[in-house]
Scaffold this active site. Structure first.
Site, PDB file in Angstrom:
ATOM      1  N   MET A   1       0.848  -1.191   0.000  1.00  0.00           N
ATOM      2  CA  MET A   1       0.000   0.000   0.000  1.00  0.00           C
ATOM      3  C   MET A   1       0.888   1.247   0.000  1.00  0.00           C
ATOM      4  O   MET A   1       0.450   2.333   0.405  1.00  0.00           O
ATOM      5  CB  MET A   1      -0.938  -0.014   1.212  1.00  0.00           C
ATOM      6  CG  MET A   1      -1.892  -1.208   1.171  1.00  0.00           C
ATOM      7  SD  MET A   1      -3.450  -0.954   2.045  1.00  0.00           S
ATOM      8  CE  MET A   1      -2.867  -0.720   3.694  1.00  0.00           C
ATOM      9  N   GLY A   2       2.126   1.090  -0.459  1.00  0.00           N
ATOM     10  CA  GLY A   2       3.034   2.237  -0.556  1.00  0.00           C
ATOM     11  C   GLY A   2       3.602   2.642   0.791  1.00  0.00           C
ATOM     12  O   GLY A   2       3.594   1.856   1.731  1.00  0.00           O
TER      13      GLY A   2
ATOM     14  N   GLU B   1       5.771 -11.162   7.709  1.00  0.00           N
ATOM     15  CA  GLU B   1       5.156 -11.832   8.867  1.00  0.00           C
ATOM     16  C   GLU B   1       4.665 -10.853   9.929  1.00  0.00           C
ATOM     17  O   GLU B   1       4.067 -11.272  10.906  1.00  0.00           O
ATOM     18  CB  GLU B   1       6.151 -12.818   9.488  1.00  0.00           C
ATOM     19  CG  GLU B   1       6.307 -14.076   8.656  1.00  0.00           C
ATOM     20  CD  GLU B   1       7.167 -15.132   9.318  1.00  0.00           C
ATOM     21  OE1 GLU B   1       7.961 -14.777  10.225  1.00  0.00           O
ATOM     22  OE2 GLU B   1       7.056 -16.297   8.925  1.00  0.00           O
ATOM     23  N   LYS B   2       4.911  -9.542   9.734  1.00  0.00           N
ATOM     24  CA  LYS B   2       4.340  -8.604  10.716  1.00  0.00           C
ATOM     25  C   LYS B   2       2.814  -8.749  10.714  1.00  0.00           C
ATOM     26  O   LYS B   2       2.183  -8.735  11.738  1.00  0.00           O
ATOM     27  CB  LYS B   2       4.729  -7.156  10.417  1.00  0.00           C
ATOM     28  CG  LYS B   2       4.209  -6.221  11.515  1.00  0.00           C
ATOM     29  CD  LYS B   2       4.601  -4.797  11.292  1.00  0.00           C
ATOM     30  CE  LYS B   2       3.770  -4.147  10.224  1.00  0.00           C
ATOM     31  NZ  LYS B   2       2.356  -3.940  10.615  1.00  0.00           N
ATOM     32  N   ASP B   3       2.266  -8.906   9.501  1.00  0.00           N
ATOM     33  CA  ASP B   3       0.828  -9.154   9.377  1.00  0.00           C
ATOM     34  C   ASP B   3       0.636 -10.668   9.289  1.00  0.00           C
ATOM     35  O   ASP B   3       0.260 -11.202   8.240  1.00  0.00           O
ATOM     36  CB  ASP B   3       0.287  -8.452   8.128  1.00  0.00           C
ATOM     37  CG  ASP B   3       0.460  -6.955   8.236  1.00  0.00           C
ATOM     38  OD1 ASP B   3      -0.243  -6.338   9.033  1.00  0.00           O
ATOM     39  OD2 ASP B   3       1.336  -6.400   7.534  1.00  0.00           O
TER      40      ASP B   3
ATOM     41  N   GLY C   1      11.494  -2.791   5.271  1.00  0.00           N
ATOM     42  CA  GLY C   1      10.814  -4.089   5.315  1.00  0.00           C
ATOM     43  C   GLY C   1      10.305  -4.465   3.921  1.00  0.00           C
ATOM     44  O   GLY C   1      10.532  -5.585   3.451  1.00  0.00           O
ATOM     45  N   HIS C   2       9.648  -3.510   3.249  1.00  0.00           N
ATOM     46  CA  HIS C   2       9.173  -3.782   1.884  1.00  0.00           C
ATOM     47  C   HIS C   2      10.362  -4.095   0.970  1.00  0.00           C
ATOM     48  O   HIS C   2      10.303  -5.001   0.140  1.00  0.00           O
ATOM     49  CB  HIS C   2       8.469  -2.555   1.294  1.00  0.00           C
ATOM     50  CG  HIS C   2       7.175  -2.194   1.948  1.00  0.00           C
ATOM     51  ND1 HIS C   2       7.003  -1.040   2.662  1.00  0.00           N
ATOM     52  CD2 HIS C   2       5.976  -2.845   1.968  1.00  0.00           C
ATOM     53  CE1 HIS C   2       5.748  -0.974   3.105  1.00  0.00           C
ATOM     54  NE2 HIS C   2       5.108  -2.046   2.705  1.00  0.00           N
TER      55      HIS C   2
HETATM   56  O1  PAF Z   1      -0.099  -5.681   3.789  1.00  0.00           O
HETATM   57  C1  PAF Z   1      -0.503  -4.781   3.026  1.00  0.00           C
HETATM   58  O2  PAF Z   1       0.186  -3.813   2.748  1.00  0.00           O
HETATM   59  C2  PAF Z   1      -1.904  -4.897   2.432  1.00  0.00           C
HETATM   60  O3  PAF Z   1      -2.785  -5.479   3.333  1.00  0.00           O
HETATM   61  C3  PAF Z   1      -1.928  -5.635   1.081  1.00  0.00           C
HETATM   62  C4  PAF Z   1      -1.503  -7.072   1.220  1.00  0.00           C
HETATM   63  C5  PAF Z   1      -1.018  -4.921   0.093  1.00  0.00           C
HETATM   64  C6  PAF Z   1      -3.338  -5.627   0.517  1.00  0.00           C
HETATM   65  O4  PAF Z   1      -3.816  -4.323   0.335  1.00  0.00           O
END
Ligand code: PAF
Length: 279
Positions: free
Chosen positions: A29-30, A148-150, A35-36
């Site tokens: 989601m930008g 894995e944070k989510d 981490g990304h």
């Molecule tokens: O983890 C996220 O950033 C969002 O939940 C995802 C997987 C991109 C879906 O919008």
């Protein structure tokens, strides 16, 4: 690096690679952080071409204020993506994904959608399932990468590919932390100085809870965590749960039939932070 705003342009581009290239996909989601970037680096190592999507998905926000305040830093994100040699970026508008119907599909993920985040963020996982399914159908990657944070989201997405029969391998990636232990999150940029200084308490408490769980049962550890947060003037605990990693059901004790993990959600002002730790 190629940037596309429409499904058609993206798919036309990917069509020329599909037969010969392994495609890795990192949905985001930008407001990208290290981490990304670690997910993208992993995807680069394991695939021939990496697609990153940047889309703030309205249907997964149970709170409109949170959606409005979600950090949006598109140009900075694009600059960062160039530094890790990302191949393709997909940045659709809301209408490109939802036409004029900004609603979620309704999913049955076998009950894991009703625990923790599902309890506190009504409709959240229907929103996540809807967008991830649509993005998977558009990009058709071989592998997709999730942090894995989510952790609960990761389990939901594994279930999503199972129930939709999409031939995509889901790759979990370890939590990326700041030096003081705070789990990296796009929302961290919204923390005030005071909140940012207080936030490492979350991971510190998780680590102490892990030590205690060796000796005490989950109920006692949970009470201890609740007491600790009551004394914290900046952070408000929403939930602390010790659950089995697979069923996501609460457990009381470690045994051979479960894999305990602690899950936590905390508010710093109106900013919601989550974290988790294998016990
Ligand atoms: O983890 C996220 O950033 C969002 O939940 C995802 C997987 C991109 C879906 O919008």
């Amino acid at each position: 690096m190629n940037i596309f705003k429409t499904k058609k342009a993206l798919q036309t581009h990917l069509d020329t690679y599909k037969q010969t290239h392994r495609i890795g996909f990192v949905p985001t989601m930008g407001a990208l952080h290290k981490g990304h970037l670690s997910l993208i680096k992993k995807a680069k190592e394991e695939n021939d071409l990496v697609v990153v999507s940047i889309f703030v998905n309205p249907t997964q926000f149970d709170n409109q204020e949170d959606l409005i305040k979600y950090p949006k830093t598109l140009q900075k994100d694009i600059d960062l993506l160039k530094t890790v040699n990302c191949d393709v970026v997909f940045t659709p508008d809301v209408s490109e994904i939802y036409n004029n119907q900004i609603v979620s599909e309704s999913f049955n993920f076998g009950g894991i959608e009703n625990e923790m985040e599902g309890k506190f963020r009504k409709g959240h996982f229907d929103g996540v399932g809807t967008i991830v399914k649509r993005l998977f159908e558009i990009v058709q990657p071989h592998k997709a990468y999730f942090g894995e944070k989510d952790f609960q989201q990761l389990q939901i997405i594994k279930k999503l590919v199972e129930i939709t029969n999409l031939p995509i391998e889901i790759i979990p990636c370890a939590i990326f932390r700041e030096d003081d232990g705070l789990a990296m999150s796009s929302r961290n940029t919204r923390l005030t100085k005071e909140q940012r200084e207080a936030a490492p308490f979350i991971y510190k408490t998780l680590k102490k809870a892990k030590k205690k769980f060796g000796i005490k049962n989950a109920e006692k550890v949970t009470k201890w965590v609740q007491k600790k947060f009551k004394k914290n003037p900046v952070l408000e605990l929403e939930y602390f749960v010790i659950a089995d990693e697979h069923s996501l059901k609460q457990i009381d004790k470690k045994d051979k039939n479960n894999q305990p993990r602690a899950f936590i959600a905390v508010y710093a002002g109106d900013i919601r932070l989550i974290d988790n730790l294998a016990m």
